[in-house]
Design an enzyme around this catalytic site. Structure first.
Site, short mmCIF file in Angstrom:
data_model
loop_
_atom_site.label_atom_id
_atom_site.label_comp_id
_atom_site.label_asym_id
_atom_site.label_seq_id
_atom_site.Cartn_x
_atom_site.Cartn_y
_atom_site.Cartn_z
N ALA A 183 -11.16 7.45 0.77
CA ALA A 183 -11.64 8.81 0.99
C ALA A 183 -11.83 9.55 -0.33
CB ALA A 183 -10.67 9.57 1.87
N CYS B 44 -5.02 5.33 7.65
CA CYS B 44 -5.00 6.52 6.80
C CYS B 44 -3.66 7.26 6.96
CB CYS B 44 -6.16 7.45 7.13
SG CYS B 44 -6.16 8.95 6.10
N HIS C 285 -2.97 -3.27 4.66
CA HIS C 285 -2.31 -2.70 3.48
C HIS C 285 -0.81 -2.89 3.68
CE1 HIS C 285 -2.16 0.48 0.19
NE2 HIS C 285 -0.90 0.19 0.46
N ARG D 182 -7.63 1.22 -4.82
CA ARG D 182 -7.32 2.03 -5.99
C ARG D 182 -7.49 1.25 -7.29
NH1 ARG D 182 -1.59 4.10 -5.32
NH2 ARG D 182 -1.35 2.12 -4.21
#
Length: 311
Positions: A19, A101, A171, A227
């Site tokens: 995001a 999320c 994740h 990331r």
């Protein structure tokens, strides 16, 4: 290799939805350096159905995206189905559903990683998505679980598979952990043992060493780098041991040029400011460049900042 319907991902390398960051410019660069598949930023299923004005920019795709991936979030199977059937999503080849999320405003609505507590709801959402996708692969992004020590990912992944999902990305952190600590590779391995669809591992992969360790310890079919790819699109080449050339100046210029195709200059410039913080991290002259970028009001201001960068 990962096979998603008629699409093949030779190296199993994915740039997932991030995001605020996985915009069309970032995706173009990720693909340039070897990502097989990229996903848009998260798109609200309800927002799309109700015609939210911000949704159109999130759905812009670059010509480099030969396989187009979009990520949706929501908890209502009907809205998910209606969003997938929306004309704006017809161009997308792969539909990803977000069950990971951790952001409070998403979780408080029972969306994102809140759904890691509801395998039955996940089953209904994925079933509706598969029915609406008209043969396009439906994938899902998961977390290890919601609470620390309670790893629900294997159960949720099984629900995704039973509903017809084509792949899961996991994740290795719970929602409570957000991005703190180390990603748990054990829970990703547990998901891999539970399901027969491809499993993509996510968390803490930043170089070839961590990439190889992730694959070895999880048995995953591929790796998603999120990331670790921000400001470092070359990471997709690096993890494969492929040769590459990278110039921060050129990358920022190309990234910004893509944004300028579909955003007003003011918006494109503001969006680039947060990206530049990652591009210049560790660079000689990076601090001055970042400070100048934060004061920029035009695209040329952004480009002029890089007189302080040596490469």
């Amino acid at each position: 290799m990962i096979v998603l319907g008629k699409h093949r991902l030779p190296n199993g390398l994915i740039f997932p939805a991030v995001a605020g960051y996985s915009d069309a410019g970032a995706r173009r660069l990720a693909l340039r350096y070897g990502a097989d598949l990229c996903f848009t930023e998260m798109v609200s299923a309800k927002g799309l159905v109700y015609g939210n004005e911000n949704t159109a920019s999130l759905l812009y795709t670059d010509a480099s995206e030969t396989i187009k991936g979009v990520q949706l979030f929501g908890r209502d199977p009907d809205f998910i189905a209606r969003a997938i059937a929306h004309p704006a999503l017809k161009k997308f080849d792969v539909i990803d559903l977000n069950f990971g999320c951790p952001v409070p405003k998403i979780v408080k609505n029972g969306e994102g990683s809140a759904l890691m507590l509801e395998p039955e709801t996940v089953f209904r959402i994925v079933s509706a998505a598969v029915a609406a996708a008209e043969g396009r692969p439906v994938t899902a992004k998961l977390r290890a679980g919601f609470y620390v020590g309670e790893h629900t990912a294997p159960d949720v992944a099984e629900a995704v598979e039973k509903a017809g999902g084509a792949m899961v990305t996991v994740h290795g952190r719970t929602r409570e952990e957000f991005y703190h600590g180390k990603a748990d590779r054990g829970v990703i391995a547990a998901v891999k043992r539970r399901v027969s669809i491809p499993v993509v591992a996510n968390g803490d992969v930043v170089d070839r060493e961590s990439y190889r360790a992730m694959l070895a310890e999880t048995g995953a079919d591929g790796v998603a780098i999120a990331r670790g790819a921000l400001g470092r699109p070359y990471v997709f080449a690096a993890v494969r041991g492929a040769d590459y050339d990278f110039s921060v100046k050129d990358a920022v210029a190309e990234h910004l040029a893509v944004l300028m195709r579909y955003l007003p200059e003011r918006v494109a410039v503001n969006n680039m400011k947060k990206q530049i913080a990652f591009y210049v991290k560790g660079q000689k002259g990076g601090k001055l460049c970042r400070e100048n970028a934060f004061r920029a009001t035009t695209a040329q201001d952004i480009l002029d900042c890089f007189s302080a960068i040596s490469s």
